[in-house]
Write a protein that holds these residues in place. Structure first.
Motif, mmCIF file in Angstrom:
data_model
loop_
_atom_site.group_PDB
_atom_site.id
_atom_site.type_symbol
_atom_site.label_atom_id
_atom_site.label_comp_id
_atom_site.label_asym_id
_atom_site.label_seq_id
_atom_site.Cartn_x
_atom_site.Cartn_y
_atom_site.Cartn_z
ATOM 1 N N GLY A 36 98.743 44.649 -43.187
ATOM 2 C CA GLY A 36 98.858 43.356 -43.282
ATOM 3 C C GLY A 36 98.803 43.206 -45.263
ATOM 4 N N THR A 37 97.712 44.457 -45.674
ATOM 5 C CA THR A 37 97.553 44.596 -46.859
ATOM 6 C C THR A 37 98.775 44.685 -47.610
ATOM 7 N N SER A 38 99.498 45.640 -47.551
ATOM 8 C CA SER A 38 100.527 46.122 -48.488
ATOM 9 C C SER A 38 101.560 44.813 -49.225
ATOM 10 N N SER A 39 101.643 43.651 -47.987
ATOM 11 C CA SER A 39 102.184 42.555 -48.530
ATOM 12 C C SER A 39 101.646 41.779 -48.808
ATOM 13 N N LYS A 40 99.984 42.097 -48.753
ATOM 14 C CA LYS A 40 99.336 40.835 -49.441
ATOM 15 C C LYS A 40 99.115 41.516 -50.663
ATOM 16 N N PHE A 41 99.698 42.778 -51.415
ATOM 17 C CA PHE A 41 99.024 43.298 -52.455
ATOM 18 C C PHE A 41 100.574 42.766 -53.725
ATOM 19 N N CYS A 42 101.436 43.017 -52.547
ATOM 20 C CA CYS A 42 103.314 42.183 -53.149
ATOM 21 C C CYS A 42 102.841 41.089 -53.499
ATOM 22 N N GLU A 43 102.459 39.842 -52.935
ATOM 23 C CA GLU A 43 102.419 38.741 -53.071
ATOM 24 C C GLU A 43 100.828 38.141 -54.319
ATOM 25 N N GLN A 44 100.280 39.228 -53.865
ATOM 26 C CA GLN A 44 99.387 38.948 -55.453
ATOM 27 C C GLN A 44 99.978 39.504 -56.724
ATOM 28 N N THR A 45 100.737 41.117 -56.502
ATOM 29 C CA THR A 45 100.872 40.990 -58.216
ATOM 30 C C THR A 45 101.938 39.978 -58.526
ATOM 31 N N ALA A 46 102.753 39.403 -57.269
ATOM 32 C CA ALA A 46 103.630 38.658 -57.467
ATOM 33 C C ALA A 46 103.200 37.312 -58.419
ATOM 34 N N LYS A 47 102.328 36.824 -58.009
ATOM 35 C CA LYS A 47 101.362 35.776 -58.387
ATOM 36 C C LYS A 47 100.923 35.824 -59.615
ATOM 37 N N ALA A 48 100.623 37.066 -59.974
ATOM 38 C CA ALA A 48 100.359 37.373 -60.738
ATOM 39 C C ALA A 48 101.163 37.536 -61.884
ATOM 40 N N VAL A 49 102.230 38.504 -61.707
ATOM 41 C CA VAL A 49 103.364 37.814 -63.106
ATOM 42 C C VAL A 49 103.813 36.775 -63.091
ATOM 43 N N ARG A 50 104.817 35.845 -62.583
ATOM 44 C CA ARG A 50 104.711 34.863 -62.640
ATOM 45 C C ARG A 50 103.013 33.701 -63.526
ATOM 46 N N GLN A 51 102.436 34.608 -63.105
ATOM 47 C CA GLN A 51 100.861 33.373 -63.888
ATOM 48 C C GLN A 51 101.340 33.677 -64.985
ATOM 49 N N TYR A 52 101.357 35.140 -65.903
ATOM 50 C CA TYR A 52 101.453 35.892 -66.803
ATOM 51 C C TYR A 52 102.121 34.709 -68.466
ATOM 52 N N PHE A 53 103.313 35.404 -67.111
ATOM 53 C CA PHE A 53 104.331 34.077 -68.157
ATOM 54 C C PHE A 53 104.002 32.944 -68.232
ATOM 55 N N GLU A 54 103.909 32.638 -67.288
ATOM 56 C CA GLU A 54 103.467 30.695 -67.195
ATOM 57 C C GLU A 54 102.351 30.656 -68.544
ATOM 58 N N GLN A 55 100.940 31.077 -68.309
ATOM 59 C CA GLN A 55 99.974 30.889 -69.427
ATOM 60 C C GLN A 55 100.151 31.446 -70.234
ATOM 61 N N GLU A 56 100.994 32.590 -70.450
ATOM 62 C CA GLU A 56 100.581 33.339 -71.647
ATOM 63 C C GLU A 56 102.447 33.289 -72.957
ATOM 64 N N HIS A 57 103.090 32.382 -72.304
ATOM 65 C CA HIS A 57 104.787 32.138 -72.322
ATOM 66 C C HIS A 57 105.413 31.094 -72.354
ATOM 67 N N ASP A 58 104.861 29.913 -71.458
ATOM 68 C CA ASP A 58 105.763 29.093 -71.404
ATOM 69 C C ASP A 58 106.380 29.469 -69.948
ATOM 70 N N LEU A 59 106.507 30.510 -69.626
ATOM 71 C CA LEU A 59 108.231 30.406 -69.060
ATOM 72 C C LEU A 59 107.364 29.811 -67.419
ATOM 73 N N VAL A 60 108.820 29.713 -66.429
ATOM 74 C CA VAL A 60 108.728 30.222 -65.195
ATOM 75 C C VAL A 60 109.971 30.760 -64.645
ATOM 76 N N LEU A 61 109.282 32.239 -64.260
ATOM 77 C CA LEU A 61 110.266 32.815 -63.338
ATOM 78 C C LEU A 61 110.546 32.164 -62.117
ATOM 79 N N PRO A 62 111.669 31.989 -61.946
ATOM 80 C CA PRO A 62 112.288 32.016 -60.490
ATOM 81 C C PRO A 62 112.048 32.882 -59.098
#
Length: 392
Positions: A36-62
């Motif tokens: 299950g860690t492969s899925s965890k890596f994907c989910e955590q990375t996706a969360k980090a990417v979306r958070q990056y755009f929201e916090q740094e650029h006020d963009l919400v990725l669908p």
């Protein structure tokens, strides 16, 4: 240059996760449960990417702009490469997602690092991943570049409980072994293709020494090195922690650490037979995943986010090929303890270091005077550094 929200939202992101080796049940409670860690890596990375755009650029990725591809298969490195390659190319959805992606994040751990490097290089060579048209970042946590701690080779766990996949990890200690050469060639290739690569070691790792996780024998400007430190042992004024961070900054700046990170690694080893250690806790830390979007989007050549205009699909990003430099490093069971003193002397005699990091050297001098380690291992480190106190 900031991208329009609709431009970023139209981009396609693919996130791939590759777990490490499957230890026996006896060891899993200590070094981590890979299922299950492969899925965890994907989910955590996706969360980090979306958070990056929201916090740094006020963009919400669908969420629909992201495709998560967790890759799971156990075995030796090349066996896993073949199985995971077949999974990707024989699965129309995964293959189409890879080929049509604008941005690819690839997150892996431990033995998954050589698996990922060899697989990624193969996908690039076969033009399935088009690195000149796609932005790509590889995040490797506690990677096994130069093998595990050499002292583990004779442990009862490895001898009597672990399978071939675990024993193969020690082949990475020998730069002339087939698997070590394959990994080194793949890493050199993907670095020269412009793939941004983050190598994160873990302080007090029970399995992988810091020098192995950060691939100490390889130099390339696309590499960013970092270290994960468990919160309960972190102190902003600890001399040893600041020394390690300083040495990592030297490597990230393209300067030599004069072998310091190699010779300090042994003292950082966690205990394989206790709960102490960060081989598995590294992938529980969200800030580790946050390094990937920060490094990919905030540094050259992709700095400034994505272009405001819609690129033509056949328009390649201009890149300058820089050859990866790699020495044939062979891990040893015991390192010469006196080399640490000479490594420190080399740093403080290096004019390039003193010119750029003079203030940090002054701070290290002050922290060394205040450092009163209690464990025998740390007292030994301070003893080794005493001869160069005048330079500190």
């Amino acid at each position: 240059m900031k991208a329009h929200p609709e431009t970023v939202a139209s981009k396609k992101f693919v996130i791939i996760g590759v777990h490490g080796w499957f230890p026996t049940k006896l060891v899993r409670s200590v070094v981590g449960e890979p299922t299950g860690t492969s899925s965890k890596f994907c989910e955590q990375t996706a969360k980090a990417v979306r958070q990056y755009f929201e916090q740094e650029h006020d963009l919400v990725l669908p969420m629909e702009c992201m495709t998560l591809i967790p890759l799971q298969w156990e075995g030796k490195v090349q066996e896993r490469v073949e199985k995971l390659y077949s999974f990707l190319v024989d699965n129309p959805a995964s293959l189409n997602a890879l080929q049509s992606a604008d941005v690819i994040f690839w997150t892996t751990h431990s033995q998954g690092t050589p698996v990922s490097a060899i697989l990624l290089d193969r996908l690039i060579q076969e033009n399935i991943i088009r690195h000149k048209h796609q932005a790509l970042c590889l995040l490797a946590m506690a990677g096994i570049a130069h093998g595990p701690f050499a002292s583990l080779k004779g442990s009862l766990i490895v001898k009597y409980f672990e399978a071939d996949a675990a024993r193969e990890l020690f082949d990475f200690m020998d730069p002339s072994s087939d698997i070590s050469q394959a990994f080194r060639q793949a890493m050199a290739s993907i670095l020269q293709q412009g793939i941004k690569t983050i190598l994160v070691g873990s302080m007090q790792d029970q399995v992988v020494p810091l020098y192995s996780a950060i691939m100490v024998a390889t130099d390339h400007p696309n590499i960013l090195r970092a270290i994960y430190i468990d919160g309960h042992i972190y102190s902003p004024d600890d001399f040893l922690i600041n020394l390690i961070l300083f040495a990592l900054r030297l490597r990230n700046a393209g300067l030599s650490d004069h072998g310091l990170l190699l010779h300090i690694s042994d003292v950082l080893a966690g205990n394989l037979y206790s709960w102490e250690g960060g081989h598995s806790t590294i992938y529980e830390e969200t800030s580790v995943y946050e390094l990937a979007p920060q490094y990919l989007f905030d540094t050259h050549p992709l700095g400034g986010l994505l272009p405001m205009h819609q690129e033509h699909p056949n328009t390649a990003r201009s890149t300058t090929v820089v050859e990866a430099k790699s020495s044939l490093f062979k891990a040893k069971v015991r390192l010469n303890p006196y080399y640490l003193t000479w490594a420190m002397r080399g740093i403080f005699d290096d004019v390039r270091v003193t010119q750029v990091f003079g203030d940090e050297l002054d701070r290290l001098r002050a922290l060394f005077d205040q450092w009163h380690p209690t464990s025998s291992k740390l007292r030994e480190i301070k003893f080794r550094l005493e001869p160069i106190k005048a330079r500190l």
